[in-house]
Design an enzyme around this catalytic site. Structure first.
Site, mmCIF file in Angstrom:
data_model
loop_
_atom_site.group_PDB
_atom_site.id
_atom_site.type_symbol
_atom_site.label_atom_id
_atom_site.label_comp_id
_atom_site.label_asym_id
_atom_site.label_seq_id
_atom_site.Cartn_x
_atom_site.Cartn_y
_atom_site.Cartn_z
ATOM 1 N N GLY A 216 0.882 -1.166 0.000
ATOM 2 C CA GLY A 216 0.000 0.000 0.000
ATOM 3 C C GLY A 216 0.910 1.204 0.000
ATOM 4 O O GLY A 216 1.865 1.253 -0.769
ATOM 5 N N GLU A 217 0.675 2.123 0.881
ATOM 6 C CA GLU A 217 1.517 3.310 0.986
ATOM 7 C C GLU A 217 2.202 3.260 2.350
ATOM 8 O O GLU A 217 1.540 3.413 3.378
ATOM 9 C CB GLU A 217 0.627 4.545 0.816
ATOM 10 C CG GLU A 217 1.388 5.830 0.661
ATOM 11 C CD GLU A 217 2.484 5.759 -0.375
ATOM 12 O OE1 GLU A 217 2.220 5.325 -1.511
ATOM 13 O OE2 GLU A 217 3.633 6.109 -0.036
ATOM 14 N N CYS B 116 5.951 -5.580 -0.170
ATOM 15 C CA CYS B 116 6.073 -4.209 -0.675
ATOM 16 C C CYS B 116 6.066 -3.186 0.479
ATOM 17 O O CYS B 116 7.008 -3.159 1.254
ATOM 18 C CB CYS B 116 4.991 -3.968 -1.711
ATOM 19 S SG CYS B 116 5.468 -2.772 -2.937
ATOM 20 N N ARG C 195 12.823 2.947 -1.471
ATOM 21 C CA ARG C 195 11.434 3.030 -1.930
ATOM 22 C C ARG C 195 11.356 3.476 -3.387
ATOM 23 O O ARG C 195 12.211 4.207 -3.856
ATOM 24 C CB ARG C 195 10.651 4.038 -1.082
ATOM 25 C CG ARG C 195 10.482 3.615 0.353
ATOM 26 C CD ARG C 195 9.752 4.688 1.134
ATOM 27 N NE ARG C 195 8.424 4.930 0.570
ATOM 28 C CZ ARG C 195 7.721 6.037 0.790
ATOM 29 N NH1 ARG C 195 8.211 6.996 1.526
ATOM 30 N NH2 ARG C 195 6.526 6.173 0.242
ATOM 31 N N ILE D 248 4.615 -3.205 -8.141
ATOM 32 C CA ILE D 248 3.863 -1.940 -8.229
ATOM 33 C C ILE D 248 4.590 -0.872 -7.405
ATOM 34 O O ILE D 248 4.666 -0.988 -6.180
ATOM 35 C CB ILE D 248 2.422 -2.093 -7.706
ATOM 36 C CG1 ILE D 248 1.690 -3.212 -8.483
ATOM 37 C CG2 ILE D 248 1.654 -0.767 -7.814
ATOM 38 C CD1 ILE D 248 0.331 -3.572 -7.918
ATOM 39 N N ARG D 249 5.128 0.135 -8.072
ATOM 40 C CA ARG D 249 5.942 1.151 -7.390
ATOM 41 C C ARG D 249 6.785 0.490 -6.297
ATOM 42 O O ARG D 249 6.785 0.886 -5.132
ATOM 43 C CB ARG D 249 5.048 2.264 -6.819
ATOM 44 C CG ARG D 249 4.361 3.071 -7.931
ATOM 45 C CD ARG D 249 3.645 4.300 -7.419
ATOM 46 N NE ARG D 249 2.665 3.951 -6.399
ATOM 47 C CZ ARG D 249 2.696 4.400 -5.147
ATOM 48 N NH1 ARG D 249 3.658 5.200 -4.750
ATOM 49 N NH2 ARG D 249 1.781 4.029 -4.303
ATOM 50 N N HIS E 80 4.002 -8.389 -5.392
ATOM 51 C CA HIS E 80 2.657 -8.643 -4.849
ATOM 52 C C HIS E 80 2.140 -10.048 -5.196
ATOM 53 O O HIS E 80 1.343 -10.184 -6.136
ATOM 54 C CB HIS E 80 1.679 -7.613 -5.419
ATOM 55 C CG HIS E 80 1.819 -6.258 -4.825
ATOM 56 N ND1 HIS E 80 1.023 -5.807 -3.801
ATOM 57 C CD2 HIS E 80 2.681 -5.257 -5.091
ATOM 58 C CE1 HIS E 80 1.371 -4.580 -3.472
ATOM 59 N NE2 HIS E 80 2.382 -4.219 -4.238
ATOM 60 N N GLU F 118 -0.127 -11.673 -3.868
ATOM 61 C CA GLU F 118 -1.581 -11.783 -3.653
ATOM 62 C C GLU F 118 -2.371 -11.371 -4.893
ATOM 63 O O GLU F 118 -3.575 -11.590 -4.957
ATOM 64 C CB GLU F 118 -1.992 -10.942 -2.425
ATOM 65 C CG GLU F 118 -2.100 -9.441 -2.642
ATOM 66 C CD GLU F 118 -0.738 -8.725 -2.694
ATOM 67 O OE1 GLU F 118 0.308 -9.399 -2.690
ATOM 68 O OE2 GLU F 118 -0.735 -7.478 -2.759
HETATM 69 N N1 GLN Z 1 5.618 2.810 -3.211
HETATM 70 C C1 GLN Z 1 4.995 2.379 -2.001
HETATM 71 C C2 GLN Z 1 5.729 2.929 -0.769
HETATM 72 O O1 GLN Z 1 6.794 3.423 -0.872
HETATM 73 C C3 GLN Z 1 4.938 0.878 -1.907
HETATM 74 C C4 GLN Z 1 4.120 0.342 -3.046
HETATM 75 C C5 GLN Z 1 3.398 -0.914 -2.741
HETATM 76 O O2 GLN Z 1 3.255 -1.342 -1.594
HETATM 77 N N2 GLN Z 1 2.878 -1.509 -3.785
HETATM 78 O O3 GLN Z 1 5.189 2.853 0.295
#
Ligand code: GLN
Length: 195
Positions: A46-47, A78, A105, A134-135, A170, A172
């Site tokens: 997530g973030e 992540c 990150r 994803i990022r 990810h 999941e």
């Molecule tokens: N870019 C997010 C972060 O730095 C992590 C991305 C993710 O969990 N898919 O928190």
């Protein structure tokens, strides 16, 4: 046996879905005291800044450190990995300190924020694992207690330090449950060792 999924922010529903598909009892953990009901915990992506902030607000850090110190398995994907790392971009992250690694990150840059790649993961057998980034963060270095389990472009992307498992991608979001099954086995072994 119950497996918790930290349900503060991010891809917790997808993890819960995958664990249920693997016939686990799943608890969506929103409050620290719910950690008493679970034998293992998934910390979703997530973030990371939001997840860290909410964890502090709800009083998770001490409870989570005790959970890990009791040998209970935690799987961070992540952002879930980012909050557990000892270092972020070379600087100590004074937070959970659950896995000895330096993490950067959003390391794959803005142009290619997300990608799907085929990984060969000998530990999981011959069939390739389709990993979704994803990022995603990059693991820049690992401490001596960390065992790498998979690589992508010469960087470790799946790793374990005793009861702590982390992935920069990810699992999941794919139909492939082999990585979740690996974590479920860790939880089963931890429960057995305490019985
Ligand atoms: N870019 C997010 C972060 O730095 C992590 C991305 C993710 O969990 N898919 O928190």
């Amino acid at each position: 046996m119950n497996i918790g999924v930290l349900a503060l922010q991010g891809a917790f529903r997808e993890h819960a879905h995958m664990l249920k598909k693997c016939h686990c009892n799943v608890v969506e953990v929103r409050l620290p005291r719910q950690l008493d009901e679970v034998d293992g915990l998934v910390m979703p992506g997530g973030e990371s800044t939001t997840i860290r902030k909410l964890m502090v607000e709800y009083g998770f850090p001490e409870k989570l450190k005790a959970f890990a110190a009791a040998g209970k398995p935690i799987f961070g994907t992540c952002a879930g990995l980012i909050v557990m790392a000892t270092k972020l971009s070379g600087k100590k992250q004074k937070f959970l300190n659950l896995i000895d690694m330096d993490v950067e990150r959003n390391a794959y840059g803005r142009q290619i924020e997300s990608r799907e790649v085929d990984l060969e993961i000998p530990l999981l057998g011959d069939k390739i694992f389709r990993a979704i980034f994803i990022r995603a963060p990059q693991i820049i270095s690992i401490g001596p207690g960390v065992t790498p389990l998979a690589w992508y472009q010469e960087k470790v992307v799946w790793a374990r330090q005793k009861n702590i498992l982390v992935a920069t991608f990810h699992p999941e979001l794919t139909g492939d449950s082999r990585i979740h099954k690996y974590f479920i086995e860790m939880v089963k072994e931890s429960v057995k060792s305490k019985a």
